[in-house]
Design a protein around this motif. Structure first.
Motif, mmCIF file in Angstrom:
data_model
loop_
_atom_site.group_PDB
_atom_site.id
_atom_site.type_symbol
_atom_site.label_atom_id
_atom_site.label_comp_id
_atom_site.label_asym_id
_atom_site.label_seq_id
_atom_site.Cartn_x
_atom_site.Cartn_y
_atom_site.Cartn_z
ATOM 1 N N SER A 180 0.706 -0.936 -0.038
ATOM 2 C CA SER A 180 -0.297 0.068 -0.038
ATOM 3 C C SER A 180 1.084 1.746 -0.008
ATOM 4 C CB SER A 180 -1.027 -0.524 0.998
ATOM 5 O OG SER A 180 -0.475 0.428 2.603
ATOM 6 N N ALA A 181 2.034 0.778 1.015
ATOM 7 C CA ALA A 181 2.968 2.109 0.685
ATOM 8 C C ALA A 181 4.059 2.872 -0.397
ATOM 9 C CB ALA A 181 4.192 2.142 1.381
ATOM 10 N N LYS A 182 4.309 1.724 -1.145
ATOM 11 C CA LYS A 182 4.660 1.888 -2.940
ATOM 12 C C LYS A 182 3.237 2.547 -3.075
ATOM 13 C CE LYS A 182 7.599 -2.826 -2.831
ATOM 14 N NZ LYS A 182 7.894 -4.066 -3.736
ATOM 15 N N LEU A 183 1.998 1.509 -3.157
ATOM 16 C CA LEU A 183 0.876 2.739 -4.033
ATOM 17 C C LEU A 183 0.390 3.747 -4.135
ATOM 18 C CD1 LEU A 183 -1.516 -0.831 -4.786
ATOM 19 C CD2 LEU A 183 -0.279 0.589 -6.391
ATOM 20 N N ALA A 184 0.244 4.154 -3.096
ATOM 21 C CA ALA A 184 0.957 5.582 -1.782
ATOM 22 C C ALA A 184 1.575 6.863 -2.542
ATOM 23 C CB ALA A 184 0.531 5.311 -0.310
ATOM 24 N N TRP A 185 3.213 5.722 -2.960
ATOM 25 C CA TRP A 185 3.965 7.013 -3.315
ATOM 26 C C TRP A 185 3.550 7.087 -5.055
ATOM 27 C CZ3 TRP A 185 7.017 10.710 -3.053
ATOM 28 C CH2 TRP A 185 8.304 10.861 -3.892
ATOM 29 N N LEU A 186 3.362 5.365 -5.547
ATOM 30 C CA LEU A 186 2.927 5.803 -6.719
ATOM 31 C C LEU A 186 1.830 7.015 -6.852
ATOM 32 C CD1 LEU A 186 3.028 4.871 -9.854
ATOM 33 C CD2 LEU A 186 1.574 2.655 -9.547
ATOM 34 N N ASP A 187 1.235 7.569 -6.190
ATOM 35 C CA ASP A 187 -0.041 8.139 -6.898
ATOM 36 C C ASP A 187 0.248 9.737 -6.666
ATOM 37 O OD1 ASP A 187 -2.462 6.681 -6.701
ATOM 38 O OD2 ASP A 187 -2.705 7.125 -4.471
ATOM 39 N N TYR A 188 1.554 10.186 -5.742
ATOM 40 C CA TYR A 188 2.433 11.166 -5.219
ATOM 41 C C TYR A 188 3.146 11.417 -6.100
ATOM 42 C CZ TYR A 188 -0.355 12.770 -0.713
ATOM 43 O OH TYR A 188 -1.125 13.911 -0.556
ATOM 44 N N GLU A 189 3.914 10.277 -6.489
ATOM 45 C CA GLU A 189 4.521 10.710 -7.970
ATOM 46 C C GLU A 189 3.664 10.985 -8.964
ATOM 47 O OE1 GLU A 189 8.767 7.780 -8.585
ATOM 48 O OE2 GLU A 189 6.680 6.689 -8.795
ATOM 49 N N ARG A 190 2.606 10.599 -9.147
ATOM 50 C CA ARG A 190 1.427 10.958 -10.646
ATOM 51 C C ARG A 190 1.351 12.196 -10.570
ATOM 52 N NH1 ARG A 190 -1.770 5.589 -10.602
ATOM 53 N NH2 ARG A 190 -0.442 4.352 -12.171
ATOM 54 N N ALA A 191 0.928 12.807 -9.337
ATOM 55 C CA ALA A 191 0.512 14.339 -9.325
ATOM 56 C C ALA A 191 1.227 15.263 -9.248
ATOM 57 C CB ALA A 191 -0.276 14.412 -7.297
ATOM 58 N N ALA A 192 2.401 14.931 -9.142
ATOM 59 C CA ALA A 192 3.756 15.603 -8.608
ATOM 60 C C ALA A 192 4.072 15.789 -10.064
ATOM 61 C CB ALA A 192 5.282 14.708 -8.064
ATOM 62 N N GLN A 193 4.045 15.108 -11.124
ATOM 63 C CA GLN A 193 4.355 14.965 -12.480
ATOM 64 C C GLN A 193 3.888 15.414 -13.174
ATOM 65 O OE1 GLN A 193 4.587 11.011 -13.473
ATOM 66 N NE2 GLN A 193 6.924 10.466 -12.280
ATOM 67 N N GLU A 194 2.510 15.614 -13.043
ATOM 68 C CA GLU A 194 1.346 16.492 -13.508
ATOM 69 C C GLU A 194 1.536 18.087 -13.076
ATOM 70 O OE1 GLU A 194 -3.532 16.709 -13.865
ATOM 71 O OE2 GLU A 194 -2.202 15.176 -12.366
ATOM 72 N N ILE A 195 1.832 17.706 -11.887
ATOM 73 C CA ILE A 195 2.245 19.545 -11.474
ATOM 74 C C ILE A 195 3.066 20.246 -11.944
ATOM 75 C CG2 ILE A 195 3.228 21.167 -9.386
ATOM 76 C CD1 ILE A 195 0.824 19.021 -7.598
ATOM 77 N N VAL A 196 4.027 19.661 -12.354
ATOM 78 C CA VAL A 196 6.255 19.640 -13.024
ATOM 79 C C VAL A 196 5.843 20.383 -14.238
ATOM 80 C CG1 VAL A 196 8.170 19.395 -14.015
ATOM 81 C CG2 VAL A 196 7.361 19.163 -11.552
ATOM 82 N N ALA A 197 4.650 19.465 -14.995
ATOM 83 C CA ALA A 197 4.207 19.719 -16.773
ATOM 84 C C ALA A 197 2.814 21.329 -16.115
ATOM 85 C CB ALA A 197 3.223 18.448 -16.560
ATOM 86 N N ALA A 198 2.373 21.023 -15.568
ATOM 87 C CA ALA A 198 1.362 22.241 -15.690
ATOM 88 C C ALA A 198 2.835 23.331 -15.600
ATOM 89 C CB ALA A 198 0.294 22.042 -14.801
#
Length: 203
Positions: A180-198
């Motif tokens: 569950s921790a790995k999946l949780a980090w994956l969620d934030y990786e995706r969010a951060a990548q979207e923020i950087v792209a924006a």
């Protein structure tokens, strides 16, 4: 790059989000997390000395900011319309958090007019989304999109892994042997990548 994290209600994972966005940005370049919340939750998390980036209280931000390429700001809860404008003016992107609960969504939607006046300078991130088969996350996203609000594609699933990470003073990826921790980090990786792209798209 300056990212400010805010929420209209307590309990929407604001500090958790600030910590994990800073953890992602630290992998790109030196990152500072500014603890602007009166509860000092980020500072408490950092007191265990397990975070890979620097955390300072808001009063010390000016002293340290020039040493870092990226800054994440954890703000106090419930910003007013005027405070929203100030927050947007002080960062590259304002990330507003809400969980799918009715009270949190209502608090956000009550400021819809003020938010629309901010233009494209912010994104909404859904947090604490219950796991399937619950449809709360999808319903919340549909509601926000119906108001023409800029909802991020990424969303943060609800898991006890964040509570354990906070107790140990580490990012969630620091928990060993936890799927569950790995999946949780994956969620934030995706969010951060979207923020950087924006942010890069605006530049």
């Amino acid at each position: 790059m300056i990212v400010t994290v805010a929420g209209f209600k307590g309990g929407v994972a604001k500090t958790t989000s600030a910590v994990h966005l800073a953890a992602y940005l630290q992998r790109l370049a030196p990152t500072l997390l500014v603890d602007g919340d009166a509860n000092r939750s980020a500072s408490l998390w950092a007191s265990h000395e397990g975070l890979p980036f620097t955390v300072v209280p808001e009063a010390q931000a000016m002293k340290y900011a020039r040493q870092f390429e990226h800054i994440v700001i954890d703000t106090g809860a419930r910003p007013s319309g005027d405070e929203l404008r100030d927050l947007v003016g002080g960062c590259d992107l304002l990330v507003l958090l809400t969980n799918p609960e009715a009270m949190s969504l209502d608090a956000l939607l009550q400021t819809t007019e003020a938010l629309q006046n901010l233009g494209g300078q912010y994104r909404i991130l859904l947090t604490l989304v219950p796991p399937s088969p619950s449809r709360e996350g999808e319903e919340a996203r549909a509601l926000l999109e119906a108001e023409s609000l800029p909802v991020m594609r990424a969303a943060i699933r609800q898991t006890s892994a964040f509570r354990h990470a906070s107790a140990q003073g580490v990012p969630v990826y620091g928990l060993k042997g936890s799927r569950s921790a790995k999946l949780a980090w994956l969620d934030y990786e995706r969010a951060a990548q979207e923020i950087v792209a924006a942010i890069q798209e605006k530049a």
